[in-house]
Design an enzyme around this catalytic site. Structure first.
Site: not given
Ligand code: G16
Length: 583
Positions: A124-125, A300, A302, A304-305, A400
């Site tokens: 992801s990010h 981000d 991937d 999704d953000r 998302k």
């Molecule tokens: C993932 C989840 C999200 C969550 C985020 C933050 O996002 O899919 O639903 O809000 O992690 O998580 P944390 O606060 O535990 O770091 P992503 O974009 O990382 O896949």
């Protein structure tokens, strides 16, 4: 047709293969250890029901980060060996997380097949490259992340695994070229289909939004636009959608070439890491705004953000989902029949709650993690949902969706300006947000992240905060000593969620302090980091009086921040005098 055979490879378990908030994320150097990825993939196959493996169709792709190409070949060979019938791969191994969800739900293969699940390769990010992060997660047939019942099984399997199956002599497939490659194995035919990464997703977006009216906005001489993919996979979609379909100029796209290491950057669309976009939009500058773009957005790794910006103006993700929900029926054709309900994660501000109440919509508060929205959507209870962590989306898929959020905002702007495209001054992002605050009140909101803190220290801090909750009068004495002007705490707990659809219970989902005036402090440990711990502190205060909704949010929240740092003994436990990121 090339023939392959199946080998059973003995292996031993690795510690720590527990999927976090969204899959298993670790440093690349951990993932490249012999058998490490294989163990996790086999543990996943073993956790799925037989019909989701044998004869099934699986999607395997991701955000293109370092080690993805090798991982895709390994998963193809393991899929063949486990009796999977076909694997679909986005060209060059690229598919955004929302596009994977769309492909599972919408795509029909050349032979009429439909996908039953997906391995998504992304952290992801988190940054990418040989010294950075890799990740893998499994999504189910509804297009959403595996629920805890499945990820728990995967984790249990990783602890006891002794062998995995692989077709070692299956040649690598050229994933740069669209087409189907067929093989035969002990159980019959196995195909790998490489397909265009964007077509299914673009078609879905066109069925949701009014592209003609967005095009009018994007090509209006008064409107300027800027989209930053931070070198993530969103770049593969941005040119197709914003430039080719919607007429934006190519120079509107920033960092839109996907790179294995995201150009050395941190592909997290927030005010700290999306530096170039933030500067281009004039945030933090004291100029008049002349010549700055009207609208900016970032994604981000991937895709999704999303982060939404106006000229010299930041839209908090919590406000963003509330504003999208408030305008969806008027501005987005997909919602013209009304919203089924709305939902947010617990630490997200209550801006959406106020909209739900005013519009008479069913409302849900779920733990952090997109997977919790899936059940509500499958049960027809939720149309629009969002999280403070820059995630916004709807029931068009089960992830998302960063580009969806940008199109939603462009739709709202197009709707608000529909009689005014050639007028001198367009209704701006800032105008829309300020009008929203005037109608619904404002939730001042900020998040402090303390990244890569010693894991033991982070646990102690959380334990301290839970212990403190046993005496609210003690808590209020501490508050009085620091900031007598702050309202008092009337409730404190650890958030627990009972899924209204399947009755499953998720405990320890964040520590909450709830104040008499509606303010909240929330503390959580991130579930997406790969090293040490990240402490997240969420701070929120509601202001109903429209004459007071225009303050600087850091200034408005300063007293609550002081209280939070004192209650948590943040510096004492972590040694940090300031957070790594403030949003
Ligand atoms: C993932 C989840 C999200 C969550 C985020 C933050 O996002 O899919 O639903 O809000 O992690 O998580 P944390 O606060 O535990 O770091 P992503 O974009 O990382 O896949």
């Amino acid at each position: 047709m090339v023939t392959f055979s199946v080998s059973k490879v003995p292996t031993t378990s690795f510690d720590g293969q527990k999927p976090g908030t969204s899959g298993l994320r670790k440093k690349v150097k951990v993932f490249v250890q012999p058998h490490y990825l294989h163990n996790f993939v086999q543990s996943t196959f073993n956790a799925l029901s037989a019909e989701n493996v044998r004869g099934a169709t699986l999607v395997v792709s991701g955000d293109g980060r370092y080690f993805s190409k090798e991982a895709i070949q390994i998963i193809i060979k393991m899929s063949a060996a486990n009796g999977v019938r076909r694997v679909w791969v986005g060209q060059n191994g690229l598919l955004s997380t929302p596009a994977v969800s769309a492909v599972i739900r919408e795509r029909t293969g050349l032979d009429g097949s439909k996908a039953t699940g997906a391995f998504i390769l992304t952290a992801s990010h988190n940054p990418g490259g040989p010294n950075e992060d890799f990740g893998i997660k499994y999504n189910m047939g509804n297009g959403g992340p595996a629920p805890e019942s499945v990820t728990d099984k995967i984790y249990e399997n990783t602890k006891t695994i002794q062998e995995y199956l692989i077709a070692e002599n299956l040649p690598n497939v050229d994933i740069a070229v669209v087409g189907v490659t067929c093989f035969t194995g002990p159980e019959g035919q196995f195909d790998v289909e490489v397909f265009d990464s964007a077509s299914d997703y673009v078609a879905l977006m066109k069925s949701i939004f009014d592209f003609q009216s967005i095009r009018k906005l994007l090509t209006s001489p008064n409107f300027t636009f800027c989209y930053d993919a931070l070198h993530g996979v969103a770049g593969a979609y941005a040119k197709r959608i914003f430039v080719e379909e919607l007429g934006a100029q190519e120079c509107s796209l920033l960092n839109c070439t996907p790179k294995e290491d995201f150009g050395g950057g941190h592909p997290d669309p927030n005010l700290t890491y999306a530096k170039e976009l933030v500067a281009r939009m004039g945030l933090g500058k004291s100029n008049t705004g002349e010549g700055l773009p009207e609208f900016g957005a970032a994604a981000d790794g991937d895709a999704d953000r999303n982060m939404i910006l106006g000229k010299r103006f930041f839209v908090t993700p919590s406000d963003s989902v509330a504003i999208i929900a408030a305008n969806a029926v008027d501005a987005i054709p997909y919602f013209s029949g009304g919203l089924k309900g709305v939902a947010r994660s617990m630490p997200t501000s209550a801006a959406l709650d106020v909209v739900a109440k005013k519009l008479g919509l069913e409302f849900f508060e779920v733990p952090t993690g997109w997977k919790f929205f899936g059940n509500l959507m499958d049960a027809g209870k939720c149309s629009v949902c969002g999280e403070e962590s820059f995630g916004t989306g709807s029931d068009h898929i089960r992830e998302k969706d960063g580009i969806w959020a940008v199109l939603a905002w462009l739709s709202i702007l197009a709707y608000k300006n529909k009689d005014n495209f050639s007028g001198q001054k367009l209704v701006s992002v800032e105008d829309i947000v300020r009008q929203h605050w005037a109608a619904y009140g404002r939730h001042y909101y900020t998040r402090y992240d303390y990244e890569n803190v010693d894991a033991g220290a982070a646990k102690e801090l959380m334990a301290h905060l839970v212990k403190l909750q046993s005496s609210l009068s003690g808590v209020n004495d501490i508050i009085k000593g620091v900031r007598p002007d702050v309202s008092k705490v009337v409730d404190a707990d650890e958030f627990e969620y009972k899924d209204p659809v399947d009755g499953s219970v998720s405990k320890h989902q964040g520590i909450r302090y709830l104040f008499e005036d509606g303010s909240r402090l929330v503390f959580r440990l991130s579930g997406t980091g790969s090293e040490g711990a990240t402490i997240r502190l969420y701070i929120e205060q509601y202001e109903k009086d429209s004459s007071k909704t225009g303050r600087d949010s850091q200034e408005a929240l300063a007293p609550l921040v002081e209280v939070a740092l004192k209650l948590s003994k943040m510096e004492e436990f972590t040694g940090r005098s300031s957070p790594t990121v403030i949003t």
